[in-house]
Motif scaffolding. Sequence first.
Motif, PDB file in Angstrom:
ATOM      1  N   ASN A  32      27.954  38.130 -32.513  1.00 48.39           N
ATOM      2  CA  ASN A  32      29.263  38.029 -33.085  1.00 48.39           C
ATOM      3  C   ASN A  32      29.276  37.091 -34.529  1.00 48.39           C
ATOM      4  OD1 ASN A  32      30.704  39.054 -30.551  1.00 48.39           O
ATOM      5  ND2 ASN A  32      29.988  37.016 -29.732  1.00 48.39           N
ATOM      6  N   ARG A  76      28.198  48.385 -39.602  1.00 43.38           N
ATOM      7  CA  ARG A  76      27.858  48.942 -38.624  1.00 43.38           C
ATOM      8  C   ARG A  76      28.813  49.782 -37.757  1.00 43.38           C
ATOM      9  NH1 ARG A  76      26.660  44.785 -34.124  1.00 43.38           N
ATOM     10  NH2 ARG A  76      29.111  44.723 -34.101  1.00 43.38           N
ATOM     11  N   ASP A  77      30.231  48.843 -37.650  1.00 49.53           N
ATOM     12  CA  ASP A  77      31.301  49.382 -36.956  1.00 49.53           C
ATOM     13  C   ASP A  77      31.845  50.666 -37.285  1.00 49.53           C
ATOM     14  OD1 ASP A  77      30.413  47.328 -35.080  1.00 49.53           O
ATOM     15  OD2 ASP A  77      32.373  45.989 -35.770  1.00 49.53           O
ATOM     16  N   GLU A  78      32.120  50.463 -38.629  1.00 52.13           N
ATOM     17  CA  GLU A  78      32.591  51.636 -39.483  1.00 52.13           C
ATOM     18  C   GLU A  78      31.575  52.899 -39.485  1.00 52.13           C
ATOM     19  OE1 GLU A  78      34.818  48.783 -43.072  1.00 52.13           O
ATOM     20  OE2 GLU A  78      33.117  50.121 -43.423  1.00 52.13           O
ATOM     21  N   HIS A 132      29.342  53.486 -37.072  1.00 48.75           N
ATOM     22  CA  HIS A 132      29.633  53.759 -35.528  1.00 48.75           C
ATOM     23  C   HIS A 132      30.745  54.791 -35.537  1.00 48.75           C
ATOM     24  CE1 HIS A 132      29.531  54.644 -31.205  1.00 48.75           C
ATOM     25  NE2 HIS A 132      30.914  54.617 -31.423  1.00 48.75           N
ATOM     26  N   LYS A 133      31.767  54.408 -35.849  1.00 43.36           N
ATOM     27  CA  LYS A 133      32.915  55.351 -35.654  1.00 43.36           C
ATOM     28  C   LYS A 133      33.003  56.697 -36.423  1.00 43.36           C
ATOM     29  CE  LYS A 133      37.579  55.990 -35.191  1.00 43.36           C
ATOM     30  NZ  LYS A 133      37.685  57.364 -35.269  1.00 43.36           N
ATOM     31  N   TYR A 149      27.717  43.771 -40.299  1.00 44.03           N
ATOM     32  CA  TYR A 149      28.551  44.075 -38.666  1.00 44.03           C
ATOM     33  C   TYR A 149      29.351  45.043 -38.890  1.00 44.03           C
ATOM     34  CZ  TYR A 149      25.743  40.311 -36.137  1.00 44.03           C
ATOM     35  OH  TYR A 149      24.783  39.590 -35.715  1.00 44.03           O
ATOM     36  N   ARG A 150      30.467  44.687 -39.989  1.00 47.87           N
ATOM     37  CA  ARG A 150      31.772  45.405 -40.273  1.00 47.87           C
ATOM     38  C   ARG A 150      31.125  47.129 -40.667  1.00 47.87           C
ATOM     39  NH1 ARG A 150      33.581  46.401 -44.852  1.00 47.87           N
ATOM     40  NH2 ARG A 150      32.655  44.494 -45.658  1.00 47.87           N
ATOM     41  N   GLY A 163      27.918  53.379 -28.631  1.00 51.08           N
ATOM     42  CA  GLY A 163      29.217  53.409 -28.247  1.00 51.08           C
ATOM     43  C   GLY A 163      29.604  53.184 -26.848  1.00 51.08           C
ATOM     44  N   ASN A 193      21.158  40.858 -34.702  1.00 48.78           N
ATOM     45  CA  ASN A 193      22.344  41.345 -33.705  1.00 48.78           C
ATOM     46  C   ASN A 193      22.279  41.238 -32.307  1.00 48.78           C
ATOM     47  OD1 ASN A 193      22.095  43.472 -36.134  1.00 48.78           O
ATOM     48  ND2 ASN A 193      24.068  43.432 -35.606  1.00 48.78           N
ATOM     49  N   PRO A 237      28.036  48.259 -29.583  1.00 42.19           N
ATOM     50  CA  PRO A 237      28.477  48.476 -30.959  1.00 42.19           C
ATOM     51  C   PRO A 237      27.798  49.639 -31.585  1.00 42.19           C
ATOM     52  CG  PRO A 237      28.061  46.323 -30.765  1.00 42.19           C
ATOM     53  CD  PRO A 237      27.449  46.858 -29.413  1.00 42.19           C
ATOM     54  N   GLY A 283      22.595  47.428 -38.446  1.00 41.68           N
ATOM     55  CA  GLY A 283      23.348  46.805 -37.317  1.00 41.68           C
ATOM     56  C   GLY A 283      22.514  46.825 -35.927  1.00 41.68           C
TER      57      GLY A 283
END
Length: 504
Positions: A205, A214-216, A218-219, A211-212, A91, A200, A88, A195
């Motif tokens: 999960n 982190r994902d944003e 990363h993108k 976590y959210r 990538g 982590n 995560p 994250g």
Amino acid sequence: RQLLWPRDRSLPPEVFHWIPIVGSAITYGNDPLGFFFKCREKYGDVFTFILFGRKVTVALGPKGNNFVLGGKSTFFSAEDAYTHLTTPVFGKDVVYDVPNDVFMEQKKFVKVGLSVDNFRAYVNMIEEEVELFMQTDSAFLTYQMNNINEWGCFDAADIMSQITILTASRTLQGKEIRDNLDKSFSDLYAALDGGFTPINFLFPNLPLASYRRRDEAHKKMSDFYVDIIRKRKGTFDDAQDMIGALRSQRYRNGRQLEDHEIAHIMIALLMAGQHTSSATGSWALLHLADNVQAQESLYKEQVEYFGNSDGTFREMSYEEMRRLPILDSVIRETLRIHPPIHSIFRYVRTDVAVSPTLSAPAEDNTYVVPKGHYVLASPAVSQVDPKIWSNPHIWEPTRWSDPEGVAAEAFKTYMDENGEKVDFGFGAVSKGTDSPYQPFGAGRHRCIGEQFAYLQLGTILATIVRKVEVRLEPGCSFPEHNYHTMITMPKKPRNIRYRRRALD
Ligand code: HEM
């Protein structure tokens, strides 16, 4: 159950614990080295502890390092142990998200970017970045005021973390990242870093806001790198940085790296190098502040090699940097007592036999580490093992450079028995999987950033020591280890007082 049930003697002994599932997580998490040393006294070099439901078999000492880090990847898998933490953040399609043979190819690509030619260019860039930082950052206000009698103060870890990211982005990461560091990029980095924590690793999960974020992050960061790569296309790209190197590489089957693969490798390198180097730099600076004699030896080495007759310094070159015994031993000794990574995990893919004393050959292999366990190596333990080092907890750089040094003899003898040549030169200590000294790991997953880290840390420390004297704050003891972060950091307070040198 532990008290009443006779233990299965084919399994390694299990560390006693009161709370099921949680197991020894709290004791291990607060002080992993203290926990390992205590368990070794009770159970020997091989034992299993419970870490939030996972069964982790620890193998200690140089032979334990060898067992885990020298183990075949068909037995012990790094990707199965780490992918839920790293994918995560880094990538898709890189590092632990791909089969090991693909990642090994990717490591080779990265090595191309870590070339001596690039390193030659980096020394002065790093020097310039550190100078600029000291001339402009408010932490160095009294230095900027040019008053050699005024003491200032900064937090060692805060300063080092900023200098590390500035210098890594100016060199490896490339111009575009450096130019954006004061802007959006640092926020993305902070969110991504949030994250990449032990939570982590242990609980992949959880429905947490971090976590959210982190994902944003990363993108956005992945898109940011892809955009840089696309903009570079069609231009003559002679940048001496990692993106330049990765763009020229091909997999064995002839395929070039896709843009997102380059982007994700760049994120992985950013994360792999940032905390490790900045923690090491913080510990080194704290020790230099605590040990005025070592600090003055380091300063004198700079004067001897680079001092001009008018008291100024000339620029360092990469070749010269590689031959500075005191600077080298300061970093080496810091990594011995404060290796940033205290536990190296692998997932066990198939039952593996191991003797309680980790001796080979296999006759007394009385334990089986079952498929589904994790194995754990802790070179941090062998690096301060009193059986190997004299005064193991004393930070003593001369042990590396001085033949009479307090532990050099013990270490050399140990290495000689194994037929390994000990060369106390720059980054040249044995890289064997059974070495007692492995701050960069060993075996197929060994660090590829070692030479860069030495170059970066060496240039940063030398530049700072040329300009200021440093001391610990009066009345403050040397900081303890904080093991609650992914990378072992100095606990607060970790303040350093500094004063401009007369000869700067
Ligand atoms: C692997 C330590 C800096 C990139 C490792 C490992 C250790 C380590 C212990 C082995 C991990 C394992 O076996 O699971 C350090 C220390 C550093 C440092 C102490 C600085 C003082 C860097 C830098 C980079 C880097 C600057 C990038 C430029 C990597 C990579 C791996 C690695 C790509 C390979 C992971 C694998 O094969 O699974 N490092 N590292 N490291 N490190 Fe470093």
